[in-house]
Design a protein around this motif. Sequence first.
Motif, PDB file in Angstrom:
ATOM      1  N   ASP A  29       0.762  -1.202  -0.118  1.00  0.00           N
ATOM      2  CA  ASP A  29       0.078  -0.130  -0.053  1.00  0.00           C
ATOM      3  C   ASP A  29       0.770   1.129   0.145  1.00  0.00           C
ATOM      4  OD1 ASP A  29      -2.190   1.577   0.247  1.00  0.00           O
ATOM      5  OD2 ASP A  29      -3.277   0.372   1.731  1.00  0.00           O
ATOM      6  N   TYR A  30       0.292   2.484   0.177  1.00  0.00           N
ATOM      7  CA  TYR A  30       1.077   3.628   0.109  1.00  0.00           C
ATOM      8  C   TYR A  30       0.277   4.467   1.206  1.00  0.00           C
ATOM      9  CZ  TYR A  30       2.720   2.827  -4.742  1.00  0.00           C
ATOM     10  OH  TYR A  30       3.377   2.077  -5.660  1.00  0.00           O
ATOM     11  N   TYR A  31       1.338   5.247   1.922  1.00  0.00           N
ATOM     12  CA  TYR A  31       1.061   6.130   2.999  1.00  0.00           C
ATOM     13  C   TYR A  31       1.559   7.630   2.823  1.00  0.00           C
ATOM     14  CZ  TYR A  31       5.368   5.574   5.311  1.00  0.00           C
ATOM     15  OH  TYR A  31       6.893   5.463   5.454  1.00  0.00           O
ATOM     16  N   TRP A  32       0.887   8.416   3.319  1.00  0.00           N
ATOM     17  CA  TRP A  32       1.284  10.024   3.313  1.00  0.00           C
ATOM     18  C   TRP A  32       2.380  10.238   4.467  1.00  0.00           C
ATOM     19  CZ3 TRP A  32       0.919  13.054  -0.293  1.00  0.00           C
ATOM     20  CH2 TRP A  32       1.228  14.483  -0.174  1.00  0.00           C
ATOM     21  N   ASP A  33       3.433  10.520   3.940  1.00  0.00           N
ATOM     22  CA  ASP A  33       4.619  10.925   4.867  1.00  0.00           C
ATOM     23  C   ASP A  33       4.924  12.574   4.460  1.00  0.00           C
ATOM     24  OD1 ASP A  33       6.764  11.082   6.680  1.00  0.00           O
ATOM     25  OD2 ASP A  33       7.994   9.729   5.749  1.00  0.00           O
ATOM     26  N   PRO A  34       4.409  13.176   5.710  1.00  0.00           N
ATOM     27  CA  PRO A  34       4.409  14.681   5.621  1.00  0.00           C
ATOM     28  C   PRO A  34       5.822  15.191   5.488  1.00  0.00           C
ATOM     29  CG  PRO A  34       3.873  14.231   7.736  1.00  0.00           C
ATOM     30  CD  PRO A  34       3.564  12.925   7.010  1.00  0.00           C
ATOM     31  N   LYS A  45       4.726   7.141   0.335  1.00  0.00           N
ATOM     32  CA  LYS A  45       5.653   6.230   0.160  1.00  0.00           C
ATOM     33  C   LYS A  45       5.082   4.748   0.171  1.00  0.00           C
ATOM     34  CE  LYS A  45       9.461   8.285   3.131  1.00  0.00           C
ATOM     35  NZ  LYS A  45      10.100   7.916   4.351  1.00  0.00           N
ATOM     36  N   ARG A  46       5.818   3.956  -0.269  1.00  0.00           N
ATOM     37  CA  ARG A  46       5.188   2.569  -0.431  1.00  0.00           C
ATOM     38  C   ARG A  46       5.801   2.053   0.947  1.00  0.00           C
ATOM     39  NH1 ARG A  46       7.001  -1.574  -5.271  1.00  0.00           N
ATOM     40  NH2 ARG A  46       5.660  -3.184  -4.654  1.00  0.00           N
ATOM     41  N   CYS A  47       4.584   0.787   1.237  1.00  0.00           N
ATOM     42  CA  CYS A  47       4.900   0.236   2.361  1.00  0.00           C
ATOM     43  C   CYS A  47       4.044  -1.406   2.342  1.00  0.00           C
ATOM     44  CB  CYS A  47       4.586   0.680   3.945  1.00  0.00           C
ATOM     45  SG  CYS A  47       2.811   1.108   3.791  1.00  0.00           S
ATOM     46  N   VAL A  48       4.486  -2.142   3.326  1.00  0.00           N
ATOM     47  CA  VAL A  48       3.398  -3.258   3.491  1.00  0.00           C
ATOM     48  C   VAL A  48       2.717  -3.268   4.531  1.00  0.00           C
ATOM     49  CG1 VAL A  48       3.708  -5.865   3.962  1.00  0.00           C
ATOM     50  CG2 VAL A  48       5.308  -4.712   2.071  1.00  0.00           C
ATOM     51  N   GLY A  49       1.573  -3.497   4.541  1.00  0.00           N
ATOM     52  CA  GLY A  49       0.829  -3.088   6.000  1.00  0.00           C
ATOM     53  C   GLY A  49      -0.594  -3.787   5.901  1.00  0.00           C
ATOM     54  N   VAL A  50      -1.457  -3.570   7.042  1.00  0.00           N
ATOM     55  CA  VAL A  50      -2.431  -4.132   7.067  1.00  0.00           C
ATOM     56  C   VAL A  50      -3.640  -2.979   7.477  1.00  0.00           C
ATOM     57  CG1 VAL A  50      -2.319  -5.134   9.539  1.00  0.00           C
ATOM     58  CG2 VAL A  50      -4.046  -6.001   7.927  1.00  0.00           C
ATOM     59  N   HIS A  51      -4.790  -3.060   7.110  1.00  0.00           N
ATOM     60  CA  HIS A  51      -5.993  -1.957   7.767  1.00  0.00           C
ATOM     61  C   HIS A  51      -6.946  -2.176   8.788  1.00  0.00           C
ATOM     62  CE1 HIS A  51      -5.408   0.987   4.429  1.00  0.00           C
ATOM     63  NE2 HIS A  51      -4.897  -0.240   3.601  1.00  0.00           N
ATOM     64  N   CYS A  52      -6.983  -1.346   9.615  1.00  0.00           N
ATOM     65  CA  CYS A  52      -7.883  -1.679  10.762  1.00  0.00           C
ATOM     66  C   CYS A  52      -9.319  -2.177  10.348  1.00  0.00           C
ATOM     67  CB  CYS A  52      -8.020  -0.537  11.423  1.00  0.00           C
ATOM     68  SG  CYS A  52      -9.253  -0.493  13.030  1.00  0.00           S
ATOM     69  N   PRO A  53      -9.983  -3.204  10.651  1.00  0.00           N
ATOM     70  CA  PRO A  53     -11.266  -3.744  10.344  1.00  0.00           C
ATOM     71  C   PRO A  53     -12.413  -2.676  10.595  1.00  0.00           C
ATOM     72  CG  PRO A  53     -10.358  -5.037  12.147  1.00  0.00           C
ATOM     73  CD  PRO A  53      -9.374  -4.016  11.812  1.00  0.00           C
ATOM     74  N   ILE A  54     -12.329  -1.614  11.501  1.00  0.00           N
ATOM     75  CA  ILE A  54     -13.200  -0.763  11.919  1.00  0.00           C
ATOM     76  C   ILE A  54     -13.110   0.627  11.012  1.00  0.00           C
ATOM     77  CG2 ILE A  54     -14.164   0.509  13.852  1.00  0.00           C
ATOM     78  CD1 ILE A  54     -14.762  -2.300  14.460  1.00  0.00           C
ATOM     79  N   CYS A  55     -11.959   1.131  11.383  1.00  0.00           N
ATOM     80  CA  CYS A  55     -11.613   2.763  10.626  1.00  0.00           C
ATOM     81  C   CYS A  55     -10.931   2.539   9.428  1.00  0.00           C
ATOM     82  CB  CYS A  55     -11.299   3.578  11.785  1.00  0.00           C
ATOM     83  SG  CYS A  55      -9.594   3.097  12.115  1.00  0.00           S
ATOM     84  N   ASN A  56     -10.255   1.412   9.050  1.00  0.00           N
ATOM     85  CA  ASN A  56      -9.508   1.215   7.915  1.00  0.00           C
ATOM     86  C   ASN A  56      -8.345   2.327   7.949  1.00  0.00           C
ATOM     87  OD1 ASN A  56      -9.209   0.417   5.333  1.00  0.00           O
ATOM     88  ND2 ASN A  56      -9.840   1.901   4.328  1.00  0.00           N
ATOM     89  N   GLU A  57      -7.796   2.362   9.094  1.00  0.00           N
ATOM     90  CA  GLU A  57      -6.521   2.825   9.361  1.00  0.00           C
ATOM     91  C   GLU A  57      -5.439   2.042   9.010  1.00  0.00           C
ATOM     92  OE1 GLU A  57      -4.035   6.305  10.448  1.00  0.00           O
ATOM     93  OE2 GLU A  57      -6.073   6.459  10.391  1.00  0.00           O
ATOM     94  N   LEU A  58      -4.373   2.471   8.217  1.00  0.00           N
ATOM     95  CA  LEU A  58      -3.260   1.608   7.749  1.00  0.00           C
ATOM     96  C   LEU A  58      -2.208   1.695   9.076  1.00  0.00           C
ATOM     97  CD1 LEU A  58      -1.606   0.069   5.458  1.00  0.00           C
ATOM     98  CD2 LEU A  58      -0.672   2.551   5.290  1.00  0.00           C
ATOM     99  N   TYR A  59      -2.015   0.159   9.479  1.00  0.00           N
ATOM    100  CA  TYR A  59      -1.040  -0.185  10.162  1.00  0.00           C
ATOM    101  C   TYR A  59       0.161  -0.770   9.407  1.00  0.00           C
ATOM    102  CZ  TYR A  59       1.506  -3.055  13.780  1.00  0.00           C
ATOM    103  OH  TYR A  59       2.421  -3.398  14.487  1.00  0.00           O
ATOM    104  N   ILE A  60       1.383  -0.112   9.459  1.00  0.00           N
ATOM    105  CA  ILE A  60       2.450  -0.405   8.643  1.00  0.00           C
ATOM    106  C   ILE A  60       3.204  -1.218   9.388  1.00  0.00           C
ATOM    107  CG2 ILE A  60       4.791   0.554   7.654  1.00  0.00           C
ATOM    108  CD1 ILE A  60       3.189   3.261   7.690  1.00  0.00           C
ATOM    109  N   ILE A  61       3.507  -2.469   8.683  1.00  0.00           N
ATOM    110  CA  ILE A  61       4.445  -3.491   8.894  1.00  0.00           C
ATOM    111  C   ILE A  61       5.947  -3.367   8.589  1.00  0.00           C
ATOM    112  CG2 ILE A  61       4.875  -6.048   8.757  1.00  0.00           C
ATOM    113  CD1 ILE A  61       1.988  -6.349   8.220  1.00  0.00           C
ATOM    114  N   LYS A  62       6.173  -2.849   7.051  1.00  0.00           N
ATOM    115  CA  LYS A  62       7.408  -2.797   6.832  1.00  0.00           C
ATOM    116  C   LYS A  62       7.522  -1.526   5.822  1.00  0.00           C
ATOM    117  CE  LYS A  62       9.686  -5.102   3.799  1.00  0.00           C
ATOM    118  NZ  LYS A  62      10.326  -6.521   3.242  1.00  0.00           N
ATOM    119  N   GLU A  63       8.400  -0.768   5.681  1.00  0.00           N
ATOM    120  CA  GLU A  63       8.396   0.395   4.709  1.00  0.00           C
ATOM    121  C   GLU A  63       9.353  -0.126   3.565  1.00  0.00           C
ATOM    122  OE1 GLU A  63      10.174   4.011   5.957  1.00  0.00           O
ATOM    123  OE2 GLU A  63       8.295   4.318   7.256  1.00  0.00           O
TER     124      GLU A  63
END
Length: 64
Positions: A29-34, A45-63
């Motif tokens: 996935d991609y995340y916003w790094d200010p 930036k590109r990363c490997v992650g998983v999204h929260c099942p409730i609010c869809n917030e990205l949890y980054i495992i590895k950049e």
Amino acid sequence: MKIIKSPNPVKCENCGCVFEFDRKDIRTDYYWDPHAFLGILPMSKRCVGVHCPICNELYIIKEC
């Protein structure tokens, strides 16, 4: 993915949901790094992650 409370869960910083994930839930996935470029310009930036099942917030495992 399931919402649980276990000895090694992941806790979402946004909504407080405690969840556990499997290998099939992990994706690239991609995340916003200010402060990514020279500490002043925002950049995605590109990363490997998983999204929260409730609010869809990205949890980054590895950049990447």
